[in-house]
Write an enzyme that holds these catalytic residues in place. Structure first.
Site, PDB file in Angstrom:
ATOM      1  N   ASP A  41      -0.945  86.008   6.926  1.00 56.05           N
ATOM      2  CA  ASP A  41       0.442  85.646   6.644  1.00 56.05           C
ATOM      3  C   ASP A  41       1.198  86.753   5.960  1.00 56.05           C
ATOM      4  O   ASP A  41       0.610  87.638   5.369  1.00 56.05           O
ATOM      5  CB  ASP A  41       0.429  84.469   5.665  1.00 56.05           C
ATOM      6  CG  ASP A  41       0.606  83.168   6.379  1.00 56.05           C
ATOM      7  OD1 ASP A  41       0.716  83.191   7.609  1.00 56.05           O
ATOM      8  OD2 ASP A  41       0.627  82.134   5.687  1.00 56.05           O
ATOM      9  N   LYS A  63       5.760  84.650   8.719  1.00 54.01           N
ATOM     10  CA  LYS A  63       7.001  83.948   9.036  1.00 54.01           C
ATOM     11  C   LYS A  63       8.122  84.647   8.287  1.00 54.01           C
ATOM     12  O   LYS A  63       8.824  84.056   7.493  1.00 54.01           O
ATOM     13  CB  LYS A  63       6.895  82.488   8.597  1.00 54.01           C
ATOM     14  CG  LYS A  63       5.783  81.757   9.312  1.00 54.01           C
ATOM     15  CD  LYS A  63       6.130  80.300   9.505  1.00 54.01           C
ATOM     16  CE  LYS A  63       5.032  79.561  10.216  1.00 54.01           C
ATOM     17  NZ  LYS A  63       4.096  78.892   9.338  1.00 54.01           N
ATOM     18  N   MET A 178       8.901  78.232  -3.495  1.00 57.93           N
ATOM     19  CA  MET A 178       9.892  78.347  -2.412  1.00 57.93           C
ATOM     20  C   MET A 178      11.277  77.909  -2.913  1.00 57.93           C
ATOM     21  O   MET A 178      11.415  77.269  -3.926  1.00 57.93           O
ATOM     22  CB  MET A 178       9.504  77.501  -1.193  1.00 57.93           C
ATOM     23  CG  MET A 178       8.130  77.863  -0.666  1.00 57.93           C
ATOM     24  SD  MET A 178       7.758  77.055   0.882  1.00 57.93           S
ATOM     25  CE  MET A 178       6.986  75.560   0.278  1.00 57.93           C
TER      26      MET A 178
HETATM   27  N1  SAH Z   1      -0.114  78.923  -0.751  1.00 60.62           N
HETATM   28  C1  SAH Z   1       0.777  79.726  -1.554  1.00 60.62           C
HETATM   29  C2  SAH Z   1       2.185  79.202  -1.519  1.00 60.62           C
HETATM   30  C3  SAH Z   1       2.811  79.248  -0.168  1.00 60.62           C
HETATM   31  S1  SAH Z   1       4.477  78.777  -0.168  1.00 60.62           S
HETATM   32  C4  SAH Z   1       0.228  79.813  -2.992  1.00 60.62           C
HETATM   33  O1  SAH Z   1      -0.682  79.070  -3.324  1.00 60.62           O
HETATM   34  O2  SAH Z   1       0.703  80.636  -3.752  1.00 60.62           O
HETATM   35  C5  SAH Z   1       5.284  80.311  -0.435  1.00 60.62           C
HETATM   36  C6  SAH Z   1       5.879  80.354  -1.822  1.00 60.62           C
HETATM   37  O3  SAH Z   1       4.877  80.714  -2.759  1.00 60.62           O
HETATM   38  C7  SAH Z   1       6.939  81.418  -2.035  1.00 60.62           C
HETATM   39  O4  SAH Z   1       8.198  80.988  -1.576  1.00 60.62           O
HETATM   40  C8  SAH Z   1       6.915  81.578  -3.524  1.00 60.62           C
HETATM   41  O5  SAH Z   1       7.577  80.531  -4.167  1.00 60.62           O
HETATM   42  C9  SAH Z   1       5.443  81.426  -3.822  1.00 60.62           C
HETATM   43  N2  SAH Z   1       4.747  82.704  -3.930  1.00 60.62           N
HETATM   44  C10 SAH Z   1       3.723  83.146  -3.205  1.00 60.62           C
HETATM   45  N3  SAH Z   1       3.296  84.360  -3.641  1.00 60.62           N
HETATM   46  C11 SAH Z   1       4.082  84.675  -4.681  1.00 60.62           C
HETATM   47  C12 SAH Z   1       4.142  85.775  -5.577  1.00 60.62           C
HETATM   48  N4  SAH Z   1       3.302  86.813  -5.492  1.00 60.62           N
HETATM   49  N5  SAH Z   1       5.069  85.754  -6.540  1.00 60.62           N
HETATM   50  C13 SAH Z   1       5.922  84.725  -6.673  1.00 60.62           C
HETATM   51  N6  SAH Z   1       5.911  83.664  -5.853  1.00 60.62           N
HETATM   52  C14 SAH Z   1       4.998  83.628  -4.881  1.00 60.62           C
END
Ligand code: SAH
Length: 508
Positions: A41, A63, A178
């Site tokens: 991803d 995406k 998100m």
């Molecule tokens: N499965 C992922 C989340 C997926 S949804 C997890 O557990 O982290 C995607 C959202 O995750 C983004 O819109 C953001 O809000 C958050 N996100 C993922 N990586 C991030 C990062 N390094 N810093 C800040 N937000 C992050």
């Protein structure tokens, strides 16, 4: 991944952690190393792709807005199809695979297709983001529960899945993933439902990477501040009293190299020592290996010289790679270190000496600089080298000043070509594209061949990218190619280089 399963495919739904490669689980690493196919991803840290097998098929299913994308259905179909071909398929997702991001739907599709699968949890950004911003999720004095919610839903939508009234009543710490773009309408919904306007809020962007930034404010002003500061996804939002604890607990963003993008050009195998040290200082590291170490063209000849090592008065090692190649063969031929006989050992440079010491052998002579004169000077301190038998263990096609000088001083010299340095052709993590796209603040060169091979790639030189060199020989190569060395390590090893880089950024 046991070998006997290789006939039937399997899907591993793997969490890649929030960004810092140190926050990937051991199991995730193992799965990535064994995979035949990796489907990753946009938010999965690309650095982890450098652990893949040379023959692994790597498929981007990000995406990203604007980019070419696979629909969720296509991704599901792809995972199933590859597994049915008997492949070990890793579906690599940012953070934890079951925290938002549709991992659950993928698992269901795989299960429905009757394909064996494994879930490898990861550290979610929902937990790591606040932690790296110095915000504890819980504190006895402030809250007794935590809520995760997604801001993906458009609050203006008639049937919003987010129950703002319930959230407002719940209190505690609330973490939103998100939807930073919708922060304005989300916060006004929360205010409308009675949450107090001065509730502390933090936004942590690109958490746990060298680009992390945190913005703090209150429920009433955070949305406006986010716009004013041009705050972008990916970000996690933290709502709650615990946010105020950041004042005393902010740690990561105080690191001296935070926000600096630094290119590491060493071999894949050797990169991590330098990369980890730079990351520990907060830098964002782009690992772009330019060279790879391969066995010498004439391995048999090398092995014969290693076998006869005991007949020499001196064995001279010029690099850690040479030491490794030498003892790799030595201990295949002999099971006793004493077979090295009376040969004394010289190692040029501290890293080379350290590698010899790792094999529990004493270094009798250790010139600090890899300059022929310095080496000869050190030898001469021990008396004449006339008629002494010397075995010089070195890379193929390396500079030949030293062998010439040793022979000229009367030594009976044999050269053992221990390895070959060849250009690295793989770029599994997309580092070259990343460098071209985002540029960098600094590039590190740890040998002349890293310089030569980086330039041979023909990448456009990113604007303002400066150069750090490990020592005078590497620097000379840089200058010979018409470039300027911005900083040279005083101690010609990794620690020396890291120290020099710190100095460079502290000055400017
Ligand atoms: N499965 C992922 C989340 C997926 S949804 C997890 O557990 O982290 C995607 C959202 O995750 C983004 O819109 C953001 O809000 C958050 N996100 C993922 N990586 C991030 C990062 N390094 N810093 C800040 N937000 C992050």
């Amino acid at each position: 991944m046991s070998k006997n399963k290789s006939s039937s495919g399997e899907v591993y739904l793997v969490g890649a952690g929030p960004g810092d490669p140190g926050l990937v689980t051991l199991r995730a690493k193992e799965c990535i190393e064994n995979a035949n196919v990796i489907v990753y991803d946009h938010l999965a840290n690309p650095e982890t792709l450098s652990w893949t097998r040379d023959d692994a098929e790597i498929i981007y299913a990000g995406k990203e807005p604007g980019g070419s994308q696979l629909s969720q259905q296509q991704i599901n179909a792809l995972l199933i199809e590859k597994a049915r071909e008997g492949k070990q398929v890793v579906r690599l997702k940012g953070g934890d695979p079951f925290v938002f991001g549709r991992g659950a739907e993928e698992a269901q599709a795989i299960a429905d297709a009757g394909i064996p699968f494994e879930i490898v949890p990861g550290i979610t950004s929902a937990i790591a983001g606040p932690a790296y911003a110095g915000i504890p999720m819980t504190h006895r004095a402030h809250n007794s529960h935590v809520t995760f919610f997604t801001g993906h839903e458009d609050p203006a939508k008639a049937e919003s899945a987010i129950d703002y009234a319930a959230l407002a009543k719940l209190g505690g710490t609330q973490v939103m993933l998100m939807g930073v773009e919708r922060l304005g309408s989300i916060t006004s919904e929360m205010l409308k439902h009675g949450v107090r306007g001065d509730l502390p809020v933090a936004l942590v962007c690109s958490a746990t990477t060298g680009q992390q930034e945190t913005l703090t404010g209150t429920l009433s002003d955070i949305a406006q501040k986010a716009v004013a500061n041009d705050f972008k996804a990916p970000a996690v939002a933290v709502f709650g009293e615990v946010v105020s604890l950041r004042d005393g607990l902010n740690w990561y963003e105080k690191r001296p190299l935070l926000g600096k993008r630094i290119v590491v050009t060493r071999t894949r195998k050797q990169a991590s020592a330098l990369s980890n040290k730079l990351r520990a200082l907060g830098a964002q590291v782009i690992e772009l290996p330019t060279i790879r170490i391969e066995p010498p063209s004439d391995l048999r000849e090398f092995a014969e010289l290693v076998q006869d090592a005991h007949i020499y008065d001196w064995i001279v090692f010029t690099s850690a790679n040479g030491v490794e190649a030498f003892f790799d063969i030595f201990f295949k031929l002999y099971d006793d270190a004493r077979e090295i006989g009376g040969a004394r050992i010289a190692a040029i440079g501290p890293a080379t000496a350290q590698r010899v010491k790792d094999f529990h052998l004493h270094v009798d002579l250790q010139p600090d600089e890899f300059v022929a004169e310095a080496v000869l000077r050190e030898f001469k301190k021990q008396g004449s080298i006339e008629n002494l038998r010397i075995l010089l263990v070195r890379a193929e096609k390396a500079r030949d000043v030293l062998p010439k000088e040793l022979s000229a001083a009367g030594a009976i010299l044999d050269e053992a070509f221990a390895y070959r340095t060849v250009p690295e052709t793989r770029d599994a993590s997309g580092a070259r594209r990343q460098l071209a796209q985002d540029g960098a603040d600094l590039i590190t060169f740890t040998s002349s061949s890293t310089v030569e091979n980086f330039l041979a790639l023909g990448l456009p030189w990113p604007k303002g990218m400066r150069i750090a060199s490990i020592g005078p020989i590497t620097s000379k190569t840089v200058r010979d190619r018409g470039l300027k060395v911005d900083v040279e390590a005083r101690r010609h090893d990794i620690d020396g280089l890291v120290q020099a880089i710190r100095g460079l950024f502290e000055k400017s």
